[in-house]
Structures are given as C-alpha cells and as structure tokens.
Design an enzyme around this catalytic site. Structure first.
Site, PDB file in Angstrom:
ATOM      1  N   ASP A 486       0.834  -1.211   0.000  1.00 56.85           N
ATOM      2  CA  ASP A 486       0.000   0.000   0.000  1.00 56.85           C
ATOM      3  C   ASP A 486       0.864   1.255   0.000  1.00 56.85           C
ATOM      4  O   ASP A 486       2.061   1.202   0.323  1.00 56.85           O
ATOM      5  CB  ASP A 486      -0.884  -0.042   1.268  1.00 56.85           C
ATOM      6  CG  ASP A 486      -2.175   0.752   1.138  1.00 56.85           C
ATOM      7  OD1 ASP A 486      -2.297   1.548   0.201  1.00 56.85           O
ATOM      8  OD2 ASP A 486      -3.053   0.567   2.007  1.00 56.85           O
ATOM      9  N   ASP A 556     -10.848   2.146  -2.918  1.00 56.65           N
ATOM     10  CA  ASP A 556     -11.405   2.022  -1.571  1.00 56.65           C
ATOM     11  C   ASP A 556     -12.917   2.195  -1.594  1.00 56.65           C
ATOM     12  O   ASP A 556     -13.585   1.956  -0.590  1.00 56.65           O
ATOM     13  CB  ASP A 556     -10.786   3.074  -0.641  1.00 56.65           C
ATOM     14  CG  ASP A 556      -9.430   2.622  -0.116  1.00 56.65           C
ATOM     15  OD1 ASP A 556      -9.104   1.432  -0.256  1.00 56.65           O
ATOM     16  OD2 ASP A 556      -8.698   3.462   0.423  1.00 56.65           O
TER      17      ASP A 556
HETATM   18  C1  DGJ Z   1      -5.815   1.880   2.062  1.00 55.32           C
HETATM   19  C2  DGJ Z   1      -6.246   0.656   1.300  1.00 55.32           C
HETATM   20  O1  DGJ Z   1      -6.759   0.997   0.060  1.00 55.32           O
HETATM   21  C3  DGJ Z   1      -7.245  -0.114   2.140  1.00 55.32           C
HETATM   22  O2  DGJ Z   1      -7.732  -1.214   1.439  1.00 55.32           O
HETATM   23  C4  DGJ Z   1      -6.574  -0.523   3.419  1.00 55.32           C
HETATM   24  O3  DGJ Z   1      -5.539  -1.416   3.145  1.00 55.32           O
HETATM   25  C5  DGJ Z   1      -6.070   0.690   4.154  1.00 55.32           C
HETATM   26  N1  DGJ Z   1      -5.235   1.497   3.310  1.00 55.32           N
HETATM   27  C6  DGJ Z   1      -5.308   0.282   5.395  1.00 55.32           C
HETATM   28  O4  DGJ Z   1      -4.744   1.345   6.033  1.00 55.32           O
END
Ligand code: DGJ
Length: 742
Positions: A486, A556
């Site tokens: 991420d 997200d």
């Molecule tokens: C952003 C990601 O897109 C989410 O799926 C998740 O992993 C969060 N970060 C966790 O902090």
C-alpha cells in the site's frame, strides 16, 4: 544481428538485390519479418498481425515518422521520408515534420523528446541518425547530436499479436563534460495527420478512480500528468485518440497507449500547426533534472502504443492481452487469481489472533482460497497515527507471533497474505525516532503530514536496503504467500539533502526505480509470492507496476453501484485479471445500500474477494455467498483470462451489461445490472458479441431472470436476436453462463 551505418547502405542495397535474384523465397521470408529495413528508401517497417509502423531517415539525416495504422503489407507503396518545408519563417521545417525523437534545438517549437544543458552552457541538441540493429522483435535506432557525443538510442519492441509496440530511449553521455537532462521522454506517437481527433483518458480521485473523460483535440496541447511521486488516482498514464471522435465500442480507428512508470509521468497530446496530432510520453519534466556524468546513461520508461480499426472494445482487449500475456509476472503461464478474503473493512486496525481466526473459519467455509490480514498487525499500530516503519509483529495483538494464525489459516486450506506500507513512516514510530532523516524533507523546513505519515526517501540506497531487509525477513520467517503493498499519501517536500544539490532532483526517478528494485528482489527470493499493488485504492495502476505485481486494488470505494463505473473505466486500459473487487457490507462508503446478490455479481467481474465482516452475516447471506462463489469459480477463467465485451455502459443508460468470452469462444458469461427502476420499463435487449455464430451454446442460469427459456441457443441467436432479462426494482441483477456444446 545487422548493424550498418549510412556509408554501408549502398553495399547493402546491391547485395540484397543480388540475393533476391538468387533466392526469391528467402526474400519473401525477409519481407514477412516483424521488422525490416528498406535500404534504398532508408525505411524501417515494423509489423504486427494487423498494423504497420514505419519510420525513416529524411534528407536532413533525422528520423521521421512515416505511418502508423492498419497493416499495409506492400513495401513498394512506401515513400522515403522527406521533411516538410517551413511555413513562412515562423514554423520551421522541424516543427512541421513528424520527427521521431526530436531534441530541443535548432528551431523546434513542438514538445521535444529530450532537452539538455551541457556543463559549458550549450543547450542546443539536434539528433541525427547514426546506425541501426534488428534483433527479432526489437529494433534499435541510434542517433547522435550533430556536434557532441550524446548518443540516444530509440528502442522499439513489437508485440505482434497485441498490435502494440513499446518504445523507450537510452540517453548516453559520451562527452567529456557533465550533461543535465531537463526532459527525457520515452518517445512520441503520431496519429494520421488531420483535425477533429478526440482524446479519451482516465481521471478521478480517491474513491473515484478511472472515470472516463473525453475531450476534442484542437490546436494546442492537453497535458496529462502526475507530479505526486506515484501514478495517481487523479490521472492515469493511458490515452486513446479516435478519428473524428466517431469511434464506439465496435467501430472506428483508435490509437491508444500508456507510459509504464509509477512515478511522475507525463503525456502531452499536441495538435501542431501542421495538423499533426502527436503524443509525447515519459518522465514528467516538472522539477526534473537528471545529471549524467561522462560515461553515464539514463533509460526512459516503456511507452506502449497500439492501433485498431475496430473501436474501443478491441483497443481494450489488445491492452488486456498485452498485460495478461506479456507483462504480468505470471504471463508465461497465466492463471486466475484466487478467491480472497481481506480483513480491512471488517476489523480495520483492531486485529488479533482470535478475531482473525474467527473470520478465517467463516471465510474457509465459503470457498475462500487466500486470507489476507490488512493494516494493524505491527508496531504500535492501533490507529493511523503510529507504527508505520516498525514492521515487527505487535506482541499484544499476537503474543505467539504470526505463526499461530498462519498455521490456522493454512490448516483451513487457505494461503495467508499480509498488508505492508513499506514506503511510509509515522513520526510516532521507532524507525523515525532512530532515523528522522530518512523521511523525505528539506532540512529545517516543515514536514507536512498526510494521514499522519511522512514518505520515506526511497531514493536513498540505505533506506531501500533496510526496507528490503525487513520485508525479506518477514517472508523468510513466516509462511506469507501474498503481500498487499500500500501507499497512502503522495510526496511532499521532496528534499534529498544527502546528495549534492545538482543531483537532488533525481529523487523523482530514483525513488520509483528503488521501489521497483525492492519488488524485483523480493520476487526473485520468493518466487511464489503474489503481490497486490495498492495506493489508497487504485492510485498505483500502470504498465510499469504491472510487470511486477499480480493485481491492483481497484478502489477504496467498494459501493457496488459506484464500482460499475470505476470498473468500466479501469477496463479501458487494464484487464479484469488484475482488477481486484470485493463484496463488502452496506451501507457503503457513500451511505448506499444494494442487495448482496448485486454486490456479488459486480465484484465477480474481475479478480474476486470478500471484505465483509462475516461475523455479521445471516445464514441466508452465507447460503447465497456459497452459491455465488461456486458459480464464480466455474466462470473465473473466462472472466479473468477471456475477452471482455462491454455491452451496455453504466454511463449511458439504466442497465449495465458486460460479457466475457473465453479465447476459444467455448465459454461465455454475461452480467446485467439494473441501476434504478423508473416507470417499469423493461431493460433493453442485450446483444452478445465475440461468439461463434455457428456454434450451439448450453445456457446456464443462476436465476429465473432470462426471458428466453431455451436450453441451448446458437451463437447467431445470441448475437443477432440477443437476450432479454427481467430486471425489476433498484439494483436488480443477473448472470448467465454459456458453454459450447456443438
Ligand atoms: C488503504 C487501502 O486501500 C485499504 O484497502 C486498506 O488497506 C487501508 N489502506 C489500510 O490502512
């Protein structure tokens, strides 16, 4: 391998003529090569299954683009390159001619591919052809400045079945003085000269990635770019130009392509005074300065370009095949992604061994194959204020380390995956307390936080090696088969005080190269590792990262209705195989509630996962989920590795429909979604595509929503008569699978 310079051309022509009399068949074989040189006209012809690309040397000795489009096939028709005369004194010949890789020098007024400053202050660069080399699918054209030993090699690799060429360039400083590159592009694509082109591109923001935007191209420039240090949610490095703005899913000439770079990139779409429409692409030249000492060189990113005469649908399928069959780490043996469970939306930072095991038990019973624990397992990570950088298992949450949980997950027959955010650091972390200088910054100036975190300066080799070391150790000590990588903020204050001022702007390039290097080294040491690229959703999705990771986290925003548009946009450029989609709980991020079946079917159009809190599901939810996952497993090869046909767009009406057809046309699956019900109109007929008209397909229903009751239907019926569905009420949905029986 052939390697000739200009003085060899006459010898080459004579020997080829003599050779053709003696061996006519050998000449025929030569002309069917992917790349050929026509010495008498100084042209190189690069051919794919359905396209031709031609570049030549003009009478000034400069490389000039001749043609890119539908396959021509007859070399005799091609003319040698000639510069266009200047248009009065104001538009020079180099501005009027379609130069293949123009340096900024002479009287060039269009966007250059390379701009330099030499240590002695000279800023004039004029590149002329020097020599070439053909090796199978790769052509190298070497150019040199008219005065200095600055060598620029243009590299073309053709992907014949995908009708795509990858361009890149290598800039070498063979002079005795330092040279600073101020713009280093991978290349430029020219479409057929003319007016009235339309640009299609992908824009968006966090939770709203990959929205399709279209603008008419007029004289002037449209700039698409990222200045954020990674690919970005806001603009994606992909473009398509269609002739006259007339192309649709099935018809029309479309030129398309993308830059394979996950750092600052730039695409400049320009219509020149000569009515040339050109797209320059490569490293973003904003805040760019890349010094080359004598003997040093810089390689630019791959810049892919393709052409089709069959509309946006075919353009997308060619991009999909490129990624699936040529770029992804498993491209030599493409395989569908496993059904995944991810803990993020269920537990956020509140993870511990028993809680995760409880979710894993439930996920396993549904048929999940990979269980991923997201954020919260390390350091003092109880919320987003602390812990990033401390990649050690939190002993309060996991007193026995991760072994207990991983053994449990593996014992249930699932693989185990783990979340990391390797490029980031919280000021509240042991790593920051030890190495505050590792965060990107201009000493003495503010360090602005984003999500309470700073960006590690990954351009530093000590930081790169440290991060590689901790990740490698975690993988060595734990049976982790999947990483979600991420990145939850963009660059800010990109200082790098440890190197001389003249080198500090290299941070933009070196950072991304070092991120790539860590991933490459991890993959080499852990060959079975699967990696998902995530940057707060779909912020790092491009052809560069897709040579290193197996999939991307799409967004997200997991609201199924919003996802229809996000997924449609993504599918213009990238294949369903890399598009990670989860079923999650409602009300969703935007407060909307949709039925569980709708959420399942939307998520089943790519690589499928579940992100729900399974502790809250009812027995009926579990029953439906089991059925849906079993159905998904029966169609996922077709969805992920087949051909996608976008039948009805979520942007254009009340119904979205997509069809996936296996490459051998033996299997197909259709998804249809009603958005909202108004006035009780029945949904439109859905005409299938890409089937064998003479074949007979068995129709497999998941519900009673298909009005056609037949057990079997011909390809011709499915494509010409089409299918009709009963879709009633907001967010109704259905799917039908087809299997060729005759
Ligand atoms: C952003 C990601 O897109 C989410 O799926 C998740 O992993 C969060 N970060 C966790 O902090």
């Amino acid at each position: 391998m052939l390697n000739f310079n200009r003085s060899n051309d006459r010898v080459l022509v004579l020997s080829l003529i003599a050779f053709s009399f003696l061996f006519p068949f050998a000449m025929k074989a030569q002309s069917s090569a992917l790349i050929r040189y026509l010495p008498e006209r100084k042209l190189w012809v690069v051919e794919s299954d359905r396209t031709t690309y031609v570049v030549g040397v003009n009478e000034q000795g400069q490389l000039q683009n001749i043609y890119w489009g539908k396959k021509l096939g007859r070399d005799e028709d091609l003319q040698a390159a000639h510069t266009r005369p200047e248009h009065a004194s104001f538009d020079s010949s180099e501005t009027m001619s379609s130069l293949e890789y123009p340096g900024w020098g002479g009287r060039l007024y269009t966007e250059p591919c390379l701009k330099v400053t030499l240590a002695d202050g000279d800023r004039d660069l004029v590149l002329k052809y020097d020599s070439y080399e053909i090796q199978g699918d790769t052509l190298k054209l070497r150019t040199r400045d008219i005065q200095y030993d600055l060598i620029v090699t243009l590299i073309y690799k053709v992907f014949p079945h995908e009708d795509i060429i990858r361009k890149s360039s290598q800039v070498e400083n063979r002079t005795a003085q330092a040279v600073t590159l101020e713009s280093a592009q991978s290349g430029v694509w020219y479409v057929a000269p003319g007016d009235g082109y339309r640009l299609t591109y992908l824009t968006g923001r966090w939770a709203g990635e990959n929205q399709i935007s279209q603008v008419a191209i007029h004289p002037g420039k449209v700039v698409l770019e990222s200045r954020r240090g990674n690919t970005s949610h806001q603009l994606n490095p992909w473009f398509a130009l269609d002739e006259g703005g007339k192309a649709d899913e099935t018809h029309g000439r479309v030129w398309f392509g993308g830059v394979a770079w996950s750092g600052n990139w730039k695409l400049v779409v320009e219509q020149t005074p000569a009515q040339q429409v050109r797209v320059v692409g490569g490293y973003n030249d904003f805040d760019f300065a890349y010094p080359l000492k004598p003997g040093e060189s810089l390689d630019t990113p791959g810049y892919y370009g393709g052409f089709t005469g069959a509309g946006f649908g075919e353009a997308s399928r060619l991009m999909h095949h490129l990624v699936t069959d040529e770029l992804l780490p498993d491209h030599s043996t493409p395989h569908p992604r496993p059904v995944l469970y991810n803990s993020w939306e269920a537990t956020t930072f509140d993870v511990n061994e028993s809680g995760q095991e409880m979710l894993a038990d439930k996920a396993a019973k549904l048929g999940v194959e990979l269980f991923v624990m997201d954020d919260g397992w390390f350091g003092k990570r109880n919320d987003d204020h602390a812990g990033l950088g401390d990649w050690f298992v939190n002993p309060q949450k996991f007193p026995r380390g991760l072994k207990g949980l991983i053994d449990h997950v593996n014992g249930l027959g699932m693989k185990f995956g783990l979340w990391f955010e390797p490029e980031m650091i919280n000021p509240d972390s042991d790593l920051y307390r030890m190495h505050p200088d590792w965060a990107m910054n201009f000493p003495g100036r503010p360090r602005e936080l984003g999500r309470n975190q700073l960006v590690l300066n990954m351009a530093r080799d000590d930081v790169k090696d440290y991060i590689f070391g901790v990740l490698d150790k975690m993988l060595n000590e734990n049976h982790i088969e999947f990483i979600k990588w991420d990145m939850n903020r963009h660059f800010g204050e990109p200082g790098w005080a440890e190197v001389p001022p003249a080198e500090q702007k290299e941070i933009w390039v070196k950072y991304t190269k070092n991120v790539y290097e860590i991933i490459d080294r991890l993959r080499a040491r852990h060959p079975h590792l699967e990696i998902e690229s995530c940057s707060g959703g779909g912020g790092r999705m491009d052809l560069g990262i897709l040579t290193r990771v197996d999939e991307v986290w799409t967004s997200d925003n997991t609201d199924a209705f919003d996802r229809l548009r996000i997924q449609e946009g993504l599918s213009l450029a990238y294949p369903p195989q890399v598009m990670m989609d989860w079923v999650t709980d409602v009300p969703n991020i935007n407060g909307r509630t949709t039925p569980l079946k709708f959420r399942f079917l939307v998520a089943m159009q790519g690589a499928f996962g579940i992100g729900s809190n399974l502790n809250r599901w009812t027995d009926q939810d579990f029953d439906l989920a089991r059925q849906m996952i079993a159905y998904y497993k029966s169609i996922r090869e077709t969805v992920q590795l087949g051909n996608l046909y976008r039948l009805l767009s979520p942007r254009e009406g009340e119904v979205t429909a997509n069809e996936y057809v296996s490459r051998d046309a033996k299997h197909a699956v259709v998804f249809a979604f009603l958005h909202s019900q108004q006035f009780l109109y029945p949904p439109p007929t859905v005409y299938l595509r890409g089937l064998d008209p003479a074949a007979v397909y068995q129709v497999k229903r998941i519900d009673g929503k298909l009005t056609d009751p037949q057990e079997t239907l011909s390809g011709a019926y499915l494509m010409n008569h089409g299918l009709n569905f009963i879709l009633e009420g907001d967010f109704d949905s259905t799917s039908v699978a087809l299997e060729r029986v005759k």
